[in-house]
Design a protein around this motif. Structure first.
Motif, PDB file in Angstrom:
ATOM      1  N   GLU A  30      -5.760  23.124 -38.560  1.00 25.01           N
ATOM      2  CA  GLU A  30      -4.823  22.037 -38.236  1.00 25.01           C
ATOM      3  C   GLU A  30      -3.494  22.173 -38.971  1.00 25.01           C
ATOM      4  OE1 GLU A  30      -4.683  17.399 -39.436  1.00 25.01           O
ATOM      5  OE2 GLU A  30      -6.452  17.986 -38.268  1.00 25.01           O
ATOM      6  N   ILE A  47      -0.543  14.675 -35.262  1.00 25.15           N
ATOM      7  CA  ILE A  47       0.021  15.859 -34.605  1.00 25.15           C
ATOM      8  C   ILE A  47       0.598  15.481 -33.236  1.00 25.15           C
ATOM      9  CG2 ILE A  47      -0.484  18.143 -33.675  1.00 25.15           C
ATOM     10  CD1 ILE A  47      -2.404  18.614 -35.903  1.00 25.15           C
ATOM     11  N   GLU A 100      -5.168  16.935 -29.849  1.00 30.16           N
ATOM     12  CA  GLU A 100      -4.785  16.710 -31.240  1.00 30.16           C
ATOM     13  C   GLU A 100      -5.047  15.283 -31.706  1.00 30.16           C
ATOM     14  OE1 GLU A 100      -4.124  19.102 -33.085  1.00 30.16           O
ATOM     15  OE2 GLU A 100      -3.638  20.686 -31.676  1.00 30.16           O
ATOM     16  N   ARG A 138      -1.330  24.802 -37.274  1.00 33.78           N
ATOM     17  CA  ARG A 138      -0.754  24.300 -36.021  1.00 33.78           C
ATOM     18  C   ARG A 138       0.416  23.357 -36.301  1.00 33.78           C
ATOM     19  NH1 ARG A 138      -6.147  23.207 -34.932  1.00 33.78           N
ATOM     20  NH2 ARG A 138      -5.759  20.961 -34.765  1.00 33.78           N
TER      21      ARG A 138
END
Length: 384
Positions: free
Chosen positions: A276, A309, A305, A279
């Motif tokens: 995570e 995010i 997500e 990303r």
């Protein structure tokens, strides 16, 4: 102390003519608590005398060293002035301007080292280069290198700073030993020193296997990179394939900070990472780079997500989004209405898309209830 004084006053000392045994008998004739008081008093006085002796000797020692240090500095003021401001001489001839005893005794060498380091922090340009010549001419760089092997971490760190300041490039191999040291101070100092000394690849240590990078490390290295000429900033895309998560995250951040557009294809691939944090970092760098070619991939990642995010996805679309994102944004704004911060941001993205986006927002406003209208008004308010 009062009982002791009372007893001592009652003794006729002129009549005392005791042998050692008789004296011992006299002492033991006192009650036990009096003997304890006498013993305690004697011990206390002895400790006071010992401490006083230690303090005085320490004071005399430190004063003597301070005077000696000052005398050495005064002794070489004219020499250093001559070497700095008069005709430049070769490194091989520098040693002849200093007495043999000052070049050999450890204390004297340390004084010369400290004085040269101090002067170097004041002077730059040719004067700084001359001080570096003096430093090497007196073999003081070997003293700094020896500090790297000291068991005390702060002494080793001091040696690293000296080598970096005095531009001793041949020390890079010794500094490389500390780039993944468990001690965070030694680790950071070695990296800073390598960055300052390396003219071709200041971040070569990132290719190491066990590199650890804290938030403080990242901030410190970024500050140093910001001071380098643009041509010396490395291409961080070379580390975007790294298996080291710390190095990868750092490199992603730096591609955005230094606007390295060539990294965009790899950043788009990293949007699919299982991690995570990776990303999220890739998403923020894409926004910094204003990489509109990543629009499709960013929209595709949205449903999978978490809320944080998702919000970053919408913020990125506000920067790089095009009319192709309209259908996606309309879906985000469809009932049921929840996650208001996402709805507000989606409305803002539509408003950023020009007349077409404004038309859609107006249409949604007219055909929706009070709750959605409040969200749209909030999105339109530029103060928020």
């Amino acid at each position: 102390m009062t009982p002791i004084l009372f007893i001592l006053q009652r003794i006729n000392w002129s009549e005392l003519n005791y042998t050692y045994d008789e004296y011992g008998k006299t002492v033991y004739s006192f009650p036990v608590h009096i003997r304890l008081l006498l013993a305690t008093t004697l011990i206390f006085l002895l400790v006071i005398l010992i401490l006083l002796g230690i303090i005085l000797s320490s004071r005399i020692y430190k004063t003597g060293r301070a005077i000696k240090k000052n005398n050495i500095k005064l002794k070489y003021q004219s020499v250093l002035s001559k070497l700095l401001f008069e005709e430049r001489i070769s490194i091989e001839n520098i040693s002849g301007h200093f007495d043999k005893v000052d070049k050999e005794k450890r204390f004297n060498r340390n004084v010369l080292l400290e004085e040269i380091i101090h002067l170097h922090s004041t002077f730059s340009g040719e004067s700084g280069e001359r001080l570096e010549d003096i430093y090497v001419g007196l073999n003081l760089h070997t003293d700094s290198i020896k500090k790297l092997n000291d068991k005390s971490w702060h002494t080793a760190a001091k040696g690293m700073r000296e080598l970096a300041l005095m531009n001793i490039k041949q020390a890079i191999p010794q500094l490389n030993r500390f780039i993944d040291n468990p001690n965070p101070v030694l680790r950071m100092e070695s990296r800073i020193a390598i960055m300052n000394l390396s003219t071709e690849d200041p971040l070569s240590f990132l290719s190491g296997k066990n590199i650890q990078m804290s938030g403080w490390d990242v901030a410190k290295i970024y500050v140093l990179l910001s001071k380098l000429p643009e041509k010396m900033i490395p291409d961080f895309s070379r580390w975007l394939d790294s298996n080291n998560k710390d190095v990868l995250l750092f490199s992603i951040q730096m591609t955005g900070s230094f606007r390295q557009q060539s990294s965009v294809p790899k950043l788009i691939q990293l949007l699919k990472s299982e991690n995570e944090n990776i990303r999220l970092a890739a998403l923020k760098s894409i926004r910094s780079l204003n990489a509109s070619q990543a629009e499709k991939q960013i929209i595709e990642m949205y449903p999978k997500e978490n809320e944080y995010i998702k919000l970053e996805v919408l913020k990125t679309l506000e920067s790089i989004g095009s009319l192709h994102a309209i259908s996606f944004l309309e879906k985000v704004l469809q009932p049921p209405l929840k996650d208001y911060h996402l709805l507000i941001q989606a409305a803002r993205v539509l408003l950023s898309l020009g007349n077409k986006g404004q038309e859609i927002i107006d249409k949604i406003f007219l055909n929706s209830g009070e709750e959605m209208q409040l969200i749209i008004n909030h999105a339109k308010d530029k103060r928020l």
